[in-house]
Scaffold this active site. Structure first.
Site, PDB file in Angstrom:
ATOM      1  N   ASN A   9       0.877  -1.172   0.000  1.00 14.72           N
ATOM      2  CA  ASN A   9       0.000   0.000   0.000  1.00 14.72           C
ATOM      3  C   ASN A   9       0.914   1.222   0.000  1.00 14.72           C
ATOM      4  O   ASN A   9       1.476   1.570   1.026  1.00 14.72           O
ATOM      5  CB  ASN A   9      -0.890  -0.036   1.250  1.00 14.72           C
ATOM      6  CG  ASN A   9      -1.697   1.240   1.436  1.00 14.72           C
ATOM      7  OD1 ASN A   9      -1.801   2.056   0.521  1.00 14.72           O
ATOM      8  ND2 ASN A   9      -2.278   1.405   2.617  1.00 14.72           N
ATOM      9  N   TRP A  10       1.054   1.818  -1.181  1.00 16.33           N
ATOM     10  CA  TRP A  10       1.980   2.952  -1.291  1.00 16.33           C
ATOM     11  C   TRP A  10       1.442   4.218  -0.629  1.00 16.33           C
ATOM     12  O   TRP A  10       2.175   5.194  -0.458  1.00 16.33           O
ATOM     13  CB  TRP A  10       2.295   3.235  -2.765  1.00 16.33           C
ATOM     14  CG  TRP A  10       3.297   2.298  -3.370  1.00 16.33           C
ATOM     15  CD1 TRP A  10       4.008   1.322  -2.720  1.00 16.33           C
ATOM     16  CD2 TRP A  10       3.723   2.255  -4.743  1.00 16.33           C
ATOM     17  NE1 TRP A  10       4.834   0.681  -3.606  1.00 16.33           N
ATOM     18  CE2 TRP A  10       4.685   1.239  -4.860  1.00 16.33           C
ATOM     19  CE3 TRP A  10       3.373   2.983  -5.893  1.00 16.33           C
ATOM     20  CZ2 TRP A  10       5.316   0.925  -6.072  1.00 16.33           C
ATOM     21  CZ3 TRP A  10       3.983   2.670  -7.101  1.00 16.33           C
ATOM     22  CH2 TRP A  10       4.952   1.654  -7.183  1.00 16.33           C
ATOM     23  N   LYS A  11       0.135   4.239  -0.318  1.00 15.45           N
ATOM     24  CA  LYS A  11      -0.500   5.444   0.245  1.00 15.45           C
ATOM     25  C   LYS A  11      -0.233   6.639  -0.689  1.00 15.45           C
ATOM     26  O   LYS A  11      -0.175   6.444  -1.906  1.00 15.45           O
ATOM     27  CB  LYS A  11      -0.016   5.682   1.678  1.00 15.45           C
ATOM     28  CG  LYS A  11      -0.148   4.411   2.535  1.00 15.45           C
ATOM     29  CD  LYS A  11       0.020   4.627   4.001  1.00 15.45           C
ATOM     30  CE  LYS A  11      -0.137   3.294   4.712  1.00 15.45           C
ATOM     31  NZ  LYS A  11      -0.083   3.406   6.169  1.00 15.45           N
ATOM     32  N   HIS A  98      -9.430   1.108   4.762  1.00 17.33           N
ATOM     33  CA  HIS A  98      -8.170   1.357   5.467  1.00 17.33           C
ATOM     34  C   HIS A  98      -8.438   2.333   6.616  1.00 17.33           C
ATOM     35  O   HIS A  98      -9.235   3.261   6.474  1.00 17.33           O
ATOM     36  CB  HIS A  98      -7.117   1.920   4.512  1.00 17.33           C
ATOM     37  CG  HIS A  98      -5.747   1.933   5.126  1.00 17.33           C
ATOM     38  ND1 HIS A  98      -5.358   2.910   6.008  1.00 17.33           N
ATOM     39  CD2 HIS A  98      -4.714   1.059   5.031  1.00 17.33           C
ATOM     40  CE1 HIS A  98      -4.119   2.636   6.423  1.00 17.33           C
ATOM     41  NE2 HIS A  98      -3.713   1.520   5.846  1.00 17.33           N
ATOM     42  N   GLU A 100      -6.889   4.783   7.672  1.00 21.71           N
ATOM     43  CA  GLU A 100      -6.680   6.208   7.340  1.00 21.71           C
ATOM     44  C   GLU A 100      -7.906   6.772   6.625  1.00 21.71           C
ATOM     45  O   GLU A 100      -8.246   7.944   6.806  1.00 21.71           O
ATOM     46  CB  GLU A 100      -5.395   6.356   6.496  1.00 21.71           C
ATOM     47  CG  GLU A 100      -4.150   6.129   7.359  1.00 21.71           C
ATOM     48  CD  GLU A 100      -2.946   5.575   6.612  1.00 21.71           C
ATOM     49  OE1 GLU A 100      -2.911   5.637   5.371  1.00 21.71           O
ATOM     50  OE2 GLU A 100      -2.035   5.058   7.293  1.00 21.71           O
ATOM     51  N   GLU A 170      -5.509  -4.933  10.424  1.00 20.46           N
ATOM     52  CA  GLU A 170      -4.496  -3.918  10.677  1.00 20.46           C
ATOM     53  C   GLU A 170      -4.822  -3.191  11.978  1.00 20.46           C
ATOM     54  O   GLU A 170      -5.659  -2.265  11.980  1.00 20.46           O
ATOM     55  CB  GLU A 170      -4.460  -2.901   9.536  1.00 20.46           C
ATOM     56  CG  GLU A 170      -4.118  -3.506   8.193  1.00 20.46           C
ATOM     57  CD  GLU A 170      -3.506  -2.468   7.253  1.00 20.46           C
ATOM     58  OE1 GLU A 170      -2.396  -2.703   6.789  1.00 20.46           O
ATOM     59  OE2 GLU A 170      -4.134  -1.420   7.024  1.00 20.46           O
ATOM     60  N   GLY A 176       2.334   2.274  10.721  1.00 21.64           N
ATOM     61  CA  GLY A 176       3.292   3.364  10.573  1.00 21.64           C
ATOM     62  C   GLY A 176       3.980   3.768  11.867  1.00 21.64           C
ATOM     63  O   GLY A 176       4.640   4.803  11.935  1.00 21.64           O
ATOM     64  N   SER A 216       3.340  -2.080  10.402  1.00 22.54           N
ATOM     65  CA  SER A 216       4.780  -2.153  10.674  1.00 22.54           C
ATOM     66  C   SER A 216       5.370  -3.524  10.387  1.00 22.54           C
ATOM     67  O   SER A 216       6.246  -4.014  11.109  1.00 22.54           O
ATOM     68  CB  SER A 216       5.083  -1.723  12.118  1.00 22.54           C
ATOM     69  OG  SER A 216       4.687  -0.380  12.319  1.00 22.54           O
ATOM     70  N   GLY A 237       2.810  -1.143   4.232  1.00 20.42           N
ATOM     71  CA  GLY A 237       2.865   0.282   3.912  1.00 20.42           C
ATOM     72  C   GLY A 237       4.293   0.710   3.640  1.00 20.42           C
ATOM     73  O   GLY A 237       4.830   0.543   2.545  1.00 20.42           O
ATOM     74  N   GLY A 238       4.939   1.251   4.658  1.00 22.91           N
ATOM     75  CA  GLY A 238       6.284   1.817   4.511  1.00 22.91           C
ATOM     76  C   GLY A 238       7.268   0.923   3.776  1.00 22.91           C
ATOM     77  O   GLY A 238       7.984   1.386   2.878  1.00 22.91           O
TER      78      GLY A 238
END
Ligand code: PGA
Length: 254
Positions: A9-11, A98, A100, A170, A176, A216, A237-238
């Protein structure tokens, strides 16, 4: 048997050229490393999707997804993107729910149920995210929160529709933050999710549902997480912004 999946997930990261660069590196690495019943997915911003799909042609174990879709078919919704548009550029998946989106854009379970219907109607597969906040976990409400997210978000689907879903657990406190759920904490929730699915749709559907862990996840902790019986991969993500880390997470299955 359920599919093992690592989804990135590049966001809202990477401009167009940066995204194509990272994706090309991933493709070059994964062609030797994604094996068996495994799939790698990158969920990019909308602007990348068409080009990533072109780059992924011929690599059957690599797919591209979006990170959101509007619930309506089309119309006067300035700034939004429809499921039909996403399908038309060759994406296969759409992340929905998600945390966010839930937190910053006010997406409720009710709205997400509508988005799920629209996405499925256009033959895209939702990667449907659920998970509790730190406050909810500390108040010992995490099972109730997850139960409600499932019941209100996706349990209106019939079994054939539900079979198209990928779920992602999640915990919001792990996204994150560098704090991962322990493999035991994650396994406990994944087993609970599978039990809820079995109660709704029967054991066979539950056994065939891919449930990803997200929050994470790194090349370091992925092997232990993915070794749990009910964890079928990760939503990353990251670490999905770095091709080597992302591919090392895929390798954690082996
Ligand atoms: P993270 O994000 O891997 O950077 O914690 C996961 C996610 O939000 O899907």
């Amino acid at each position: 048997m359920r599919k093992k999946i690592v989804a990135g997930n590049w966001k809202m990261n990477l401009d167009y050229n940066e995204g194509l660069g990272v994706f090309s590196e991933i493709i070059n690495m994964v062609k030797d490393e994604v094996t068996g019943a495994q799939e790698a997915i990158i969920c990019s911003p909308f602007i990348h999707i068409h080009s990533l799909v072109q780059l992924a042609k011929g690599y059957h174990k690599v797919a591209v997804g979006a990170q959101n879709a509007h619930q309506a078919e089309a119309g006067a919704y300035t700034g939004e993107t429809s499921a039909r548009m996403i399908k038309s550029v060759g994406a296969a998946y759409v992340i929905l729910g998600h945390s966010e989106r839930r937190q910053y854009f006010g997406e409720s379970n009710e709205l997400l149920a509508k988005k799920t219907d629209t996405v499925l109607k256009h033959d895209l597969r939702p990667i449907f995210c659920i998970g509790e906040t730190l406050q909810e976990r500390e108040a010992n409400q995490h099972f109730d929160v997850i139960k409600a997210q499932l019941a209100e978000g996706v349990f209106h689907l019939d079994a054939a529709q539900f079979a198209k879903l990928v779920l992602a657990y999640e915990p919001v406190w792990a996204i994150g933050t560098g704090v991962t759920a322990t493999s035991a904490q994650a396994q406990e929730i994944h087993a609970f999710i599978r039990k809820e699915i079995a109660a709704q749709y029967g054991q066979e559907v539950a056994d065939n549902t891919t449930i990803l862990y997200g929050g994470s996840c790194t090349p370091k902790n992925a092997p232990e997480l993915f070794a749990q019986p009910d964890i079928d991969g990760g939503l990353i993500g990251g670490a999905s912004l770095k091709s080597r880390d992302f591919v090392d997470i895929i390798k954690a299955f082996n």
